[in-house]
Write a protein that holds these residues in place. Sequence first.
Motif, PDB file in Angstrom:
ATOM      1  N   CYS A 117      18.441  -6.394  -1.636  1.00 48.16           N
ATOM      2  CA  CYS A 117      18.114  -7.819  -1.663  1.00 48.16           C
ATOM      3  C   CYS A 117      18.178  -8.389  -0.257  1.00 48.16           C
ATOM      4  CB  CYS A 117      19.095  -8.564  -2.568  1.00 48.16           C
ATOM      5  SG  CYS A 117      18.960  -8.065  -4.267  1.00 48.16           S
TER       6      CYS A 117
ATOM      7  N   SER B  73      26.725  -4.092   3.898  1.00 50.12           N
ATOM      8  CA  SER B  73      25.901  -5.293   3.817  1.00 50.12           C
ATOM      9  C   SER B  73      24.845  -5.041   2.750  1.00 50.12           C
ATOM     10  CB  SER B  73      25.247  -5.572   5.168  1.00 50.12           C
ATOM     11  OG  SER B  73      24.542  -4.437   5.595  1.00 50.12           O
ATOM     12  N   ARG B  74      24.114  -6.059   2.416  1.00 44.17           N
ATOM     13  CA  ARG B  74      23.090  -5.906   1.393  1.00 44.17           C
ATOM     14  C   ARG B  74      22.032  -4.928   1.862  1.00 44.17           C
ATOM     15  NH1 ARG B  74      23.201  -9.323  -2.927  1.00 44.17           N
ATOM     16  NH2 ARG B  74      24.350 -11.251  -2.677  1.00 44.17           N
TER      17      ARG B  74
ATOM     18  N   ARG C 136      26.406   0.849  -0.559  1.00 42.39           N
ATOM     19  CA  ARG C 136      25.837  -0.457  -0.191  1.00 42.39           C
ATOM     20  C   ARG C 136      25.057  -1.043  -1.356  1.00 42.39           C
ATOM     21  NH1 ARG C 136      22.696  -0.284   5.422  1.00 42.39           N
ATOM     22  NH2 ARG C 136      22.233  -2.439   4.875  1.00 42.39           N
ATOM     23  N   GLU C 137      24.380  -0.176  -2.095  1.00 41.46           N
ATOM     24  CA  GLU C 137      23.606  -0.691  -3.211  1.00 41.46           C
ATOM     25  C   GLU C 137      24.515  -1.225  -4.309  1.00 41.46           C
ATOM     26  OE1 GLU C 137      20.818   2.011  -4.901  1.00 41.46           O
ATOM     27  OE2 GLU C 137      20.586   0.717  -6.653  1.00 41.46           O
TER      28      GLU C 137
ATOM     29  N   HIS D  82      24.976 -11.484  -7.394  1.00 41.83           N
ATOM     30  CA  HIS D  82      24.787 -10.046  -7.512  1.00 41.83           C
ATOM     31  C   HIS D  82      23.932  -9.791  -8.733  1.00 41.83           C
ATOM     32  CE1 HIS D  82      27.565  -9.355  -4.246  1.00 41.83           C
ATOM     33  NE2 HIS D  82      28.307 -10.310  -4.760  1.00 41.83           N
TER      34      HIS D  82
ATOM     35  N   GLY E 210      14.229  -2.457   1.492  1.00 38.84           N
ATOM     36  CA  GLY E 210      14.290  -3.534   0.512  1.00 38.84           C
ATOM     37  C   GLY E 210      13.043  -4.375   0.491  1.00 38.84           C
TER      38      GLY E 210
ATOM     39  N   TYR F  13      18.156  -9.872   8.430  1.00 37.35           N
ATOM     40  CA  TYR F  13      19.204  -8.893   8.664  1.00 37.35           C
ATOM     41  C   TYR F  13      19.366  -8.573  10.149  1.00 37.35           C
ATOM     42  CZ  TYR F  13      21.007  -4.042   8.532  1.00 37.35           C
ATOM     43  OH  TYR F  13      21.696  -2.891   8.723  1.00 37.35           O
TER      44      TYR F  13
ATOM     45  N   TYR G 174      27.387  -2.491  -3.873  1.00 39.15           N
ATOM     46  CA  TYR G 174      27.891  -3.774  -3.366  1.00 39.15           C
ATOM     47  C   TYR G 174      26.847  -4.875  -3.540  1.00 39.15           C
ATOM     48  CZ  TYR G 174      28.748  -7.417   0.049  1.00 39.15           C
ATOM     49  OH  TYR G 174      28.896  -8.628   0.653  1.00 39.15           O
ATOM     50  N   ASP G 175      25.615  -4.551  -3.225  1.00 41.84           N
ATOM     51  CA  ASP G 175      24.531  -5.529  -3.317  1.00 41.84           C
ATOM     52  C   ASP G 175      24.334  -5.988  -4.762  1.00 41.84           C
ATOM     53  OD1 ASP G 175      21.040  -5.362  -2.180  1.00 41.84           O
ATOM     54  OD2 ASP G 175      22.269  -7.031  -2.863  1.00 41.84           O
TER      55      ASP G 175
ATOM     56  N   GLU H 112      18.898 -11.148   2.917  1.00 41.18           N
ATOM     57  CA  GLU H 112      20.182 -11.649   3.416  1.00 41.18           C
ATOM     58  C   GLU H 112      20.530 -13.020   2.883  1.00 41.18           C
ATOM     59  OE1 GLU H 112      22.395  -9.927   5.398  1.00 41.18           O
ATOM     60  OE2 GLU H 112      21.070  -8.303   4.799  1.00 41.18           O
TER      61      GLU H 112
END
Lengths: 184, 211, 569
Positions: free
Chosen positions: C141, C137-138, C120-121, C148, C219, C168, C123-124, C143
């Motif tokens: 950071c 999902s993030r 996930r990280e 990125h 986060g 979120y 991806y974020d 929503e």
Amino acid sequence: MANLETKTVGESWVTTTFETLEDWAQRHSFWPFPFGTACCAIEFMSTVSSHYDVARFGSEVVRFSPRQSDVLLVAGTINDKMGPVLKRIYDQMAEPKWVISMGACACSGGFYRAYHVMQGIDEIIPVDVYVPGCPPTPEGLIYGILQLKERVVRDRRRAAERAKAGATNGKESASADAGRAVPA
Amino acid sequence: MSTLSSQPITIPKRVTPYRMGLSERLYLPLLGGLWVTIRHFFRNLFNPKGMPIIDYPEKRRAYSHRYRGHHILTSRPDGSVRCVACFLCAQNCPAECIHIEAGEHPDVNIEKYPVVYEIDMLRCVFCGFCVDACPEEAIIMSNNYDMAYFHRDQSIVGKEDLMKPFTFDEERLGYRPSYPEEDVERAKMRRDAFNLVAMAKQKAGEPAAAR
Amino acid sequence: MPTLAEPSLLDAVAAKLPAGSVAVQEGADQPTWVVRREALSDVARALHDGRETRFDLLLDVAGVDYPERSDEEGGRFEVVYHLYSVTRNDRLRLKVPVAESDAVLPSLIPVWKGANWFEREVYDMFGIRFTGHPNLSRILCHEAFQGHPLRKDYDPARRWILTEDDIYKPHFDLPEGEDDLFERMTVNIGPSHPAMHGTFRLMAVLDGEEIIASDVEIGYLHRCFEKMAETHNWQQVIPYTDRLNYCSAFINNVAYCKTVEKLLGIEAPPRAVWARTILSEFSRVMDHCVCNGTTLVDAGALTNFWYMFQPREEIYGLIEACCGARLTVSYGRIGGLAQDLPPDFEARSRRLLEIIPAFIEDTEKLVDKNRIWLDRSVGVAAISGEEAINWSWTGPCLRASGVALDQRRAVPYDLYDTLDFEVPTLQGGDVYDRFRIRMLEIRESLKIIRQLLDRGMPEGPYIVADPHVALPAKDAAYNQMEAMIYHFKLIMDGIQVPAGEIYSAVEGANGELGFYAISDGSSKPYRLKVRPPCFPIFSTFPTLINGGSLSDAIVSLGGLNVIAGELER
């Protein structure tokens, strides 16, 4: 922010004595809401521990409930994700309330000029005392609390003078004299 | 000599929780705990001086003279600022909180001086990198941690405020390049470690010069 | 032991795969394989299950951005997996190039459950998608964030505003069954909550008192450490590392400085190594004190908080005498220490060794055999060693589940291979054992410090004498031209670290604290990834508390020692 509306009608020695007593009680019994997020929260924990003991200044009770506290002590970095949460907590607190911003990150973002960090909590809430340091030592924080005490007295006195000067303009100038930091 | 480094690591597949003994089931160890708190209570009651508390603001904790507190801009014997506006402190600062504007100094040996020297105390993280970077010992730190401001603009501290220390007591100075307790031998060794001319000669095979 | 660069092992893993799926990268600091995306799942499964390989612990998943690399050369992104074999004490790095136009990778959650939050990280931060991920999902950071941030073309100061509408939405794995609206209640705890462990948000679905599903949002302290590392030079990153695990700040300094020293190929002098070891152990004691103190506060035992904070205050006195700050020390420098030790260092340390055990014993007498505490903590949030390893746990939490993994023993660094100390393990894997193991480790740390003090302080310099790395002594800089020039160049240009990459880990107070650093030869890090020990531990939290009550959830949070600065960097 302190409730500065003073009664201009019927002001007598009874009400002024009462206000003095109210001031005295308020500034000697701040109940902090420690909004601790980061390293400053650890120094805040040291402040409530045996070496420094902020209970000597009336903050015996550290309440994590906004309805029951009157000083919002923001200790640590506030980032954009936390912003709505902080605003909501501040709005939930009852008047009179004050805000102490502890540490470089809460005051100005510190050295995190970054994409997710708020550059100071005064972007969203008014701050009464800024305590610099990274983290400030417990003594530095207690110094900030002592400054806040003086500020309570000073603001009340100034509001009273203003109210005496012009009864009709009392409200506007009292809030203009709030001394809050205006976000840049 | 460590003995565990050669032992193979076992990975259990199940947990074995702690089993309580009889005295624990009967809550007997609580008496031992009560004794601990009662002992502390009476000790504090009859010997209040033995408590660890520091009654700030009446008493101050004895921080060392390496403490990284409020900055001080040092001055020359004639009272002017020692800083030559070389910008090394501003460059090294990770928070970019030092703002300098340089001006020409009438004395050609000194060349420059800071017309404006400001530190934003609310950005500063008190890391001491500015003191490390300064080649003139123009900026040092003090033992002072009593700082609080009511407005953001009060926190931008200018040259005049940085030059007047809150005290002239040497005991209240903090993080700086040399300390009184530093003994002569270690100071000499530090200097020798960076005697680059001797190092270069040694590398080239010449005999080291007598110091 | 055959190394993984050996062709025979490589063939065993890649035997059934198309040719060219796996290639060995020569000249890296640890065995490194470049794996094609299509072969990644098979390689991962083979490495995990194979008897000769048994890579059961996924340490870290990092993304790296090479914007100049075209798709033909591999692609803009690279996802780097760091693997560790607990039983064989072996490391392996997998690099998977990913093109920007098709930034998708298979998720490795079926192999290592700990990959969940790491993916996930990535991806974020980079925008790489992982197919098969249950909740992509993030994570760090917020929503409403767009873009990125760790991509090279992202402006470090570009912020986005979050309002309450964009918060979120939780993702629950609800068990099957009727959805009886009157029995289930969803409770939101945090991010401002009364527990003493930092800001996180726990959303729990309760059936009466029992938690049947939960989700955690983190986060709230994401301070962009990795982006700040790319915008500051190598030495300036040191104050940022302090604020990672701020309860034991010096260990972060040491871990980071060792990483850069390895890239530079230098070693700190013996005096600095000695001091670093002693201060690291004191920092470990401090961290365990705060963890246990706050766990007990969350359980309601407030007195122990005062008792456990006393050792911290005393150790602050020592650290402040060394470097001038209590908590965020910035005492390490690349090549050694920032300043020499004070003359009374040994006397102060010995005095600390005498007074700290009293406070530990007081807390133990109050709590260790106390049935109230035992009832609250034994059997709560229990996890077995095997499952903990699959979730990428390290450190005291893993040792409380019976796995004696400690980097100070596995890959001894500094002076640890010459010291006599135990690595305690317990078999319960629950909150009680995590609490007790920290007390045992405090004692072991004090033992280590005593041995080092008995050896005596080594003479010599406190920092390496290389003028390209360390600032010259001030009196040399004032008096000698060459020293002044080196000083000026070091401040203005920074340390020029030769190009290369390295992963270097130490045993932090929470587990394996690793830094993966990539240098492109300039004075700023190209990529600096922190392997935070509590990140995978906290990702297990929803699984641990399912089936328990809400009060158990709060107590079990304490035992995990989640420090937000490190969790979210």
